[in-house]
Design a protein around this motif. Structure first.
Motif, PDB file in Angstrom:
ATOM      1  N   MET A  94       0.842  -1.160   0.000  1.00 16.23           N
ATOM      2  CA  MET A  94       0.000   0.000   0.000  1.00 16.23           C
ATOM      3  C   MET A  94       0.895   1.233   0.000  1.00 16.23           C
ATOM      4  O   MET A  94       1.267   1.728   1.059  1.00 16.23           O
ATOM      5  N   PRO A  95       1.283   1.702  -1.167  1.00 15.28           N
ATOM      6  CA  PRO A  95       2.161   2.865  -1.255  1.00 15.28           C
ATOM      7  C   PRO A  95       1.534   4.099  -0.618  1.00 15.28           C
ATOM      8  O   PRO A  95       0.344   4.349  -0.747  1.00 15.28           O
ATOM      9  N   GLY A  96       2.356   4.868   0.073  1.00 12.67           N
ATOM     10  CA  GLY A  96       1.909   6.115   0.670  1.00 12.67           C
ATOM     11  C   GLY A  96       1.188   5.971   1.994  1.00 12.67           C
ATOM     12  O   GLY A  96       0.744   6.946   2.571  1.00 12.67           O
ATOM     13  N   VAL A  97       1.035   4.741   2.486  1.00 15.08           N
ATOM     14  CA  VAL A  97       0.327   4.516   3.741  1.00 15.08           C
ATOM     15  C   VAL A  97       1.338   4.441   4.872  1.00 15.08           C
ATOM     16  O   VAL A  97       2.350   3.769   4.765  1.00 15.08           O
ATOM     17  N   GLN A  98       1.049   5.140   5.942  1.00 20.31           N
ATOM     18  CA  GLN A  98       1.886   5.094   7.130  1.00 20.31           C
ATOM     19  C   GLN A  98       1.002   4.696   8.304  1.00 20.31           C
ATOM     20  O   GLN A  98      -0.211   4.553   8.161  1.00 20.31           O
ATOM     21  N   GLY A  99       1.599   4.520   9.472  1.00 21.03           N
ATOM     22  CA  GLY A  99       0.850   4.082  10.640  1.00 21.03           C
ATOM     23  C   GLY A  99      -0.310   4.988  10.992  1.00 21.03           C
ATOM     24  O   GLY A  99      -1.373   4.544  11.395  1.00 21.03           O
ATOM     25  N   ALA A 100      -0.132   6.287  10.816  1.00 17.27           N
ATOM     26  CA  ALA A 100      -1.179   7.233  11.183  1.00 17.27           C
ATOM     27  C   ALA A 100      -2.317   7.271  10.169  1.00 17.27           C
ATOM     28  O   ALA A 100      -3.392   7.767  10.462  1.00 17.27           O
ATOM     29  N   THR A 101      -2.095   6.718   8.984  1.00 11.51           N
ATOM     30  CA  THR A 101      -3.119   6.780   7.956  1.00 11.51           C
ATOM     31  C   THR A 101      -4.377   6.016   8.364  1.00 11.51           C
ATOM     32  O   THR A 101      -5.488   6.496   8.180  1.00 11.51           O
ATOM     33  N   TYR A 102      -4.216   4.830   8.913  1.00 11.23           N
ATOM     34  CA  TYR A 102      -5.356   4.013   9.306  1.00 11.23           C
ATOM     35  C   TYR A 102      -5.446   3.796  10.813  1.00 11.23           C
ATOM     36  O   TYR A 102      -6.525   3.769  11.376  1.00 11.23           O
ATOM     37  N   CYS A 103      -4.320   3.620  11.475  1.00 10.45           N
ATOM     38  CA  CYS A 103      -4.324   3.269  12.896  1.00 10.45           C
ATOM     39  C   CYS A 103      -4.870   4.387  13.787  1.00 10.45           C
ATOM     40  O   CYS A 103      -5.663   4.115  14.692  1.00 10.45           O
ATOM     41  N   VAL A 104      -4.449   5.603  13.566  1.00 13.27           N
ATOM     42  CA  VAL A 104      -4.873   6.701  14.437  1.00 13.27           C
ATOM     43  C   VAL A 104      -6.383   6.935  14.362  1.00 13.27           C
ATOM     44  O   VAL A 104      -7.037   7.056  15.403  1.00 13.27           O
ATOM     45  N   PRO A 105      -7.008   6.976  13.186  1.00  9.29           N
ATOM     46  CA  PRO A 105      -8.458   7.144  13.166  1.00  9.29           C
ATOM     47  C   PRO A 105      -9.205   5.986  13.834  1.00  9.29           C
ATOM     48  O   PRO A 105     -10.191   6.199  14.537  1.00  9.29           O
ATOM     49  N   ILE A 106      -8.728   4.767  13.648  1.00 13.17           N
ATOM     50  CA  ILE A 106      -9.376   3.615  14.295  1.00 13.17           C
ATOM     51  C   ILE A 106      -9.248   3.734  15.808  1.00 13.17           C
ATOM     52  O   ILE A 106     -10.206   3.536  16.544  1.00 13.17           O
ATOM     53  N   TRP A 107      -8.025   4.040  16.296  1.00 15.91           N
ATOM     54  CA  TRP A 107      -7.828   4.187  17.736  1.00 15.91           C
ATOM     55  C   TRP A 107      -8.675   5.340  18.279  1.00 15.91           C
ATOM     56  O   TRP A 107      -9.264   5.228  19.348  1.00 15.91           O
ATOM     57  N   GLY A 108      -8.791   6.444  17.551  1.00 15.67           N
ATOM     58  CA  GLY A 108      -9.598   7.576  17.997  1.00 15.67           C
ATOM     59  C   GLY A 108     -11.067   7.204  18.146  1.00 15.67           C
ATOM     60  O   GLY A 108     -11.717   7.592  19.119  1.00 15.67           O
ATOM     61  N   ARG A 109     -11.599   6.438  17.208  1.00 20.04           N
ATOM     62  CA  ARG A 109     -13.002   5.999  17.311  1.00 20.04           C
ATOM     63  C   ARG A 109     -13.199   5.066  18.489  1.00 20.04           C
ATOM     64  O   ARG A 109     -14.184   5.165  19.221  1.00 20.04           O
ATOM     65  N   TYR A 110     -12.262   4.140  18.671  1.00 17.14           N
ATOM     66  CA  TYR A 110     -12.347   3.218  19.810  1.00 17.14           C
ATOM     67  C   TYR A 110     -12.293   3.991  21.127  1.00 17.14           C
ATOM     68  O   TYR A 110     -13.100   3.771  22.034  1.00 17.14           O
TER      69      TYR A 110
END
Length: 93
Positions: free
Chosen positions: A1-17
């Motif tokens: 997944m080019p251009g994806v970093q940890g904050a791209t998906y992980c931070v929004p998921i953690w914020g919702r949780y």
């Protein structure tokens, strides 16, 4: 997944949780301990930052020549499937 970093998906998921668990409840800050711990770097046998051992004066610094034959690399063996004269399966009408 080019251009994806940890904050791209992980931070929004953690914020919702986090929002689902705590909602708008205020979370208290950590209290500073009365006595701060004293940290010293580990310098034991398995320490990654330990200084390297000092060689003894009688140690040699260059490798000794070996009379044993050195192995030579060989090409990996590959096997290609043998071509078939007739196609397999049933013929189409």
């Amino acid at each position: 997944m080019p251009g994806v970093q940890g904050a791209t998906y992980c931070v929004p998921i953690w914020g919702r949780y986090y929002e689902m668990v705590f909602g708008s409840q205020a979370i208290a800050d950590f209290r500073q301990p009365a006595v701060m711990p004293l940290y010293r770097p580990f310098a034991g046998h398995y320490a990654s930052l330990a200084p390297s051992p000092t060689p003894s004066p009688s140690a040699t610094t260059s490798p000794s020549p070996s009379s044993a034959a050195q192995p030579t690399p060989t090409a990996p063996k590959t096997t290609a499937p043998a071509p078939t004269a007739q196609p397999t399966g049933t013929a189409a009408p």
